[in-house]
Write a protein that holds these residues in place. Sequence first.
Motif, PDB file in Angstrom:
ATOM      1  N   UNK A  63       0.818  -1.220   0.000  1.00  0.00           N
ATOM      2  CA  UNK A  63       0.000   0.000   0.000  1.00  0.00           C
ATOM      3  C   UNK A  63       0.850   1.268   0.000  1.00  0.00           C
ATOM      4  N   UNK A  64       2.066   1.168   0.555  1.00  0.00           N
ATOM      5  CA  UNK A  64       2.916   2.368   0.615  1.00  0.00           C
ATOM      6  C   UNK A  64       3.321   2.825  -0.786  1.00  0.00           C
ATOM      7  N   UNK A  65       3.223   1.938  -1.770  1.00  0.00           N
ATOM      8  CA  UNK A  65       3.576   2.313  -3.144  1.00  0.00           C
ATOM      9  C   UNK A  65       2.373   2.844  -3.925  1.00  0.00           C
ATOM     10  N   UNK A  66       1.208   2.841  -3.289  1.00  0.00           N
ATOM     11  CA  UNK A  66      -0.010   3.144  -4.061  1.00  0.00           C
ATOM     12  C   UNK A  66      -0.109   4.623  -4.400  1.00  0.00           C
ATOM     13  N   UNK A  67      -0.874   4.884  -5.434  1.00  0.00           N
ATOM     14  CA  UNK A  67      -1.121   6.270  -5.837  1.00  0.00           C
ATOM     15  C   UNK A  67      -2.568   6.610  -5.525  1.00  0.00           C
ATOM     16  N   UNK A  68      -2.749   7.769  -4.910  1.00  0.00           N
ATOM     17  CA  UNK A  68      -4.099   8.201  -4.569  1.00  0.00           C
ATOM     18  C   UNK A  68      -4.702   8.962  -5.740  1.00  0.00           C
ATOM     19  N   UNK A  69      -5.898   8.564  -6.140  1.00  0.00           N
ATOM     20  CA  UNK A  69      -6.592   9.273  -7.223  1.00  0.00           C
ATOM     21  C   UNK A  69      -7.855   9.895  -6.665  1.00  0.00           C
ATOM     22  N   UNK A  70      -8.147  11.040  -7.220  1.00  0.00           N
ATOM     23  CA  UNK A  70      -9.361  11.755  -6.824  1.00  0.00           C
ATOM     24  C   UNK A  70     -10.003  12.276  -8.107  1.00  0.00           C
ATOM     25  N   UNK A  71     -11.247  11.888  -8.343  1.00  0.00           N
ATOM     26  CA  UNK A  71     -11.928  12.312  -9.567  1.00  0.00           C
ATOM     27  C   UNK A  71     -13.250  12.968  -9.235  1.00  0.00           C
TER      28      UNK A  71
END
Length: 282
Positions: A63-71
């Motif tokens: 999870x530490x490598x994940x990218x947060x997306x917001x749409x």
Amino acid sequence: MSIRALDLVNLERYPIDDLQSDLAKKVIENCRSQLQKNGACALPGFLKKSVMDSMVEESEKLASKSRRSLWFLNTYTNDDDTSLPENHPRRRWFPSSLCTVAYDQIPTEDKIYILYNCNALTEFIAAALGLEKIYRFADEFQALNVTYMGDGDQLSWHYDLNDFVVTLLLQEPLSGGEFEYAANLRNKDAGEENYDDVAKVYNGSSSHLQIMKQQAGTLVLFQGINSLHRVRCTYGKKKRITTILGYHKNPDYKATNEVNVYLYGPRVQKILEERGVSFDKN
Ligand SMILES: O=C(O)CCC(=O)C(=O)O
Ligand SMILES: [Fe+2]
């Protein structure tokens, strides 16, 4: 000790290693009829209970490598059409947010990687979908994704672009995060969008709405082109962790570079630019 994909699957219930067995035939038949009726099919307890903890542990490490997306999107993921009345279902905007790990970030020794790369699983899913042959995505970023939805995250009402989506739930949140859908609400090919019912879905009054019961370890096959769906808001400290397994009828399926940069952000843009791909900077 190296682990085999088939060690992860509850073969007593889902004998994906023997598709000619009576039980496998029954499971496949059941999937096809559920998909025909509902556009969706859930296979609870697909993963062995004994491997769940370590699969969750591996995905939490990632999870530490994940990218947060917001749409902020409308259901049809297109631009605002100001020629339509303001309250038209095409002009309703919803927020979505989640975190994603792309395929190239998943270690090859992780159990989810091993499972995804199992030919028996691919063949079983093809049979369950009633398709002669399907292939794992050739896309280095999209083929397998892990998504994380924490407190306040949701995935808003949408239709999928792919013929089908395959997910595997690794961890349920404490509350919320339900997969909610209205089966076959539209007929895209016939141009029948059924906007009256879409408006009812938005305000929660549609009789087509169903919630799919999903416990950790459930494999889901979903035909989302004509079935409006969302993941409801997730609450609490425990994340909803899902993996999305990409398959296609075409062996060479890849997304465009632009789509991958849109989905996975600057990290992927940098990788592609280092290979000589250029992106319009306007
Ligand atoms: O997370 C899920 O259960 C479904 C996600 C979804 O609808 C999608 O990836 O298109
Ligand atoms: Fe979807």
